[in-house]
Write a protein that holds these residues in place. Sequence first.
Motif, PDB file in Angstrom:
ATOM      1  N   CYS A   1       0.830  -1.195   0.000  1.00 26.62           N
ATOM      2  CA  CYS A   1       0.000   0.000   0.000  1.00 26.62           C
ATOM      3  C   CYS A   1       0.872   1.255   0.000  1.00 26.62           C
ATOM      4  CB  CYS A   1      -0.928  -0.005   1.217  1.00 26.62           C
ATOM      5  SG  CYS A   1      -1.942   1.480   1.359  1.00 26.62           S
TER       6      CYS A   1
ATOM      7  N   ALA B   1      -3.322   0.120  -2.730  1.00 22.57           N
ATOM      8  CA  ALA B   1      -4.067   1.002  -1.825  1.00 22.57           C
ATOM      9  C   ALA B   1      -4.990   0.105  -1.006  1.00 22.57           C
ATOM     10  CB  ALA B   1      -4.860   2.048  -2.593  1.00 22.57           C
TER      11      ALA B   1
ATOM     12  N   CYS C   1      -6.725   2.757   3.756  1.00 26.30           N
ATOM     13  CA  CYS C   1      -6.211   3.997   3.153  1.00 26.30           C
ATOM     14  C   CYS C   1      -7.152   4.536   2.082  1.00 26.30           C
ATOM     15  CB  CYS C   1      -4.814   3.758   2.581  1.00 26.30           C
ATOM     16  SG  CYS C   1      -3.553   3.556   3.867  1.00 26.30           S
ATOM     17  N   ARG C   2      -7.840   3.650   1.368  1.00 25.20           N
ATOM     18  CA  ARG C   2      -8.866   4.109   0.423  1.00 25.20           C
ATOM     19  C   ARG C   2      -9.965   4.861   1.170  1.00 25.20           C
ATOM     20  NH1 ARG C   2      -9.525   1.735  -4.815  1.00 25.20           N
ATOM     21  NH2 ARG C   2      -7.842   0.298  -5.333  1.00 25.20           N
ATOM     22  N   THR C   3     -10.344   4.337   2.329  1.00 23.88           N
ATOM     23  CA  THR C   3     -11.366   5.002   3.136  1.00 23.88           C
ATOM     24  C   THR C   3     -10.891   6.372   3.596  1.00 23.88           C
ATOM     25  OG1 THR C   3     -12.251   2.884   3.910  1.00 23.88           O
ATOM     26  CG2 THR C   3     -12.745   4.828   5.243  1.00 23.88           C
TER      27      THR C   3
ATOM     28  N   LEU D   1      -1.958   4.181  -9.195  1.00 22.94           N
ATOM     29  CA  LEU D   1      -2.792   4.862  -8.202  1.00 22.94           C
ATOM     30  C   LEU D   1      -3.777   5.841  -8.830  1.00 22.94           C
ATOM     31  CD1 LEU D   1      -0.088   5.532  -5.475  1.00 22.94           C
ATOM     32  CD2 LEU D   1      -2.190   4.229  -5.116  1.00 22.94           C
TER      33      LEU D   1
ATOM     34  N   VAL E   1      -7.399   5.253  -8.058  1.00 17.84           N
ATOM     35  CA  VAL E   1      -7.697   5.491  -6.640  1.00 17.84           C
ATOM     36  C   VAL E   1      -7.916   6.981  -6.392  1.00 17.84           C
ATOM     37  CG1 VAL E   1      -6.831   5.205  -4.284  1.00 17.84           C
ATOM     38  CG2 VAL E   1      -6.324   3.472  -6.003  1.00 17.84           C
TER      39      VAL E   1
END
Length: 240
Positions: free
Chosen positions: A14, A24, A28-30, A76, A79
Motif C-alpha cells: 500500500c 491502496a 487507506c482508500r477510506t 494509483l 484510486v
Amino acid sequence: MPPALLDLILPPRCAGCGAPGALACPSCRTELLREPAPRPPDPPPPGLPDCWSATAYDGAARRMILACKERGRTALVPVLAAAVSACVAAWAACGGVRREVWLVPVPSARAASRRRGHDPVRAVAAAAARELCARGRPAALAPLLRLGRRVADQAGLGSAERAVNLSGAFEVAPGSAARPRPSGRGCGAVAVVLVDDVVTTGTTLAEAARALRAAGAEPSAAVTVAATRRRRRIGEYHGP
C-alpha cells in the motif's frame, strides 16, 4: 526500473501505509474518501470558485498523492480519480447540479511533466470523468487550459509569491481539438469544474479560473483530491 513496472512484478504494498497485499489498502482508500466537502483556503484568493476536496493533505492521502505524482506509481490514478469523482458528485448533489460536467485539469509545467514522465492531474481527471459516466452522471475530460509561459516551481512559495509567479500564466488552448462535444449548446449547457491534486493557497485554481472566464467559460467549481492546512508566514499580512 520504473515504479509502474515494479508494481506489476513485485508483490504490491500500500502506498499509503506500506501494508502488503494491495497498492491502496481498504483502510487507506477510506481515508482518501474520508469526507468530500468544501475546503477553501483561508483566506481564499480573489476569483476562486466554490472549492471542494475529498480529504485533508496529510497521512495516507498525502503519501498516495506523492507516490502517484512524484514517484511514478501511475497505478494509483484510479484510486485518486475515485476521490475526485466522489467530490464532484457530492458538490453536484449539494448544489442540485444536473448538467453534464466538464472536468478541466490544471496543466502541469512542461518541465515537470517531462521529469515525471506523465501528467498526473490530467490522468486523474480523465479517469474521474469515466467513473462519473459509469455511475450515470454525464461527464467529459476537457483539457482546455495550457501554460502560456514558464513558471517557477510553486513549492516553498507563499501566497503573494505564488500570485506573482502564476499571474497571467494560463490560457485556453486555441482551436476545437481540446474541446469535447457538449450534450447541449455551448458552455452554458455544462458545469465547468477545475481539477487539481492539492489546493494550498488557491492561487493556481484562481488563475486557472481567470483564464477560463477570459475565454467566456465560467467555472462552476474547483475540485481537488486533498487540501492543505493554510500556514501563514511570519509577517505575512492579508488585511482585515
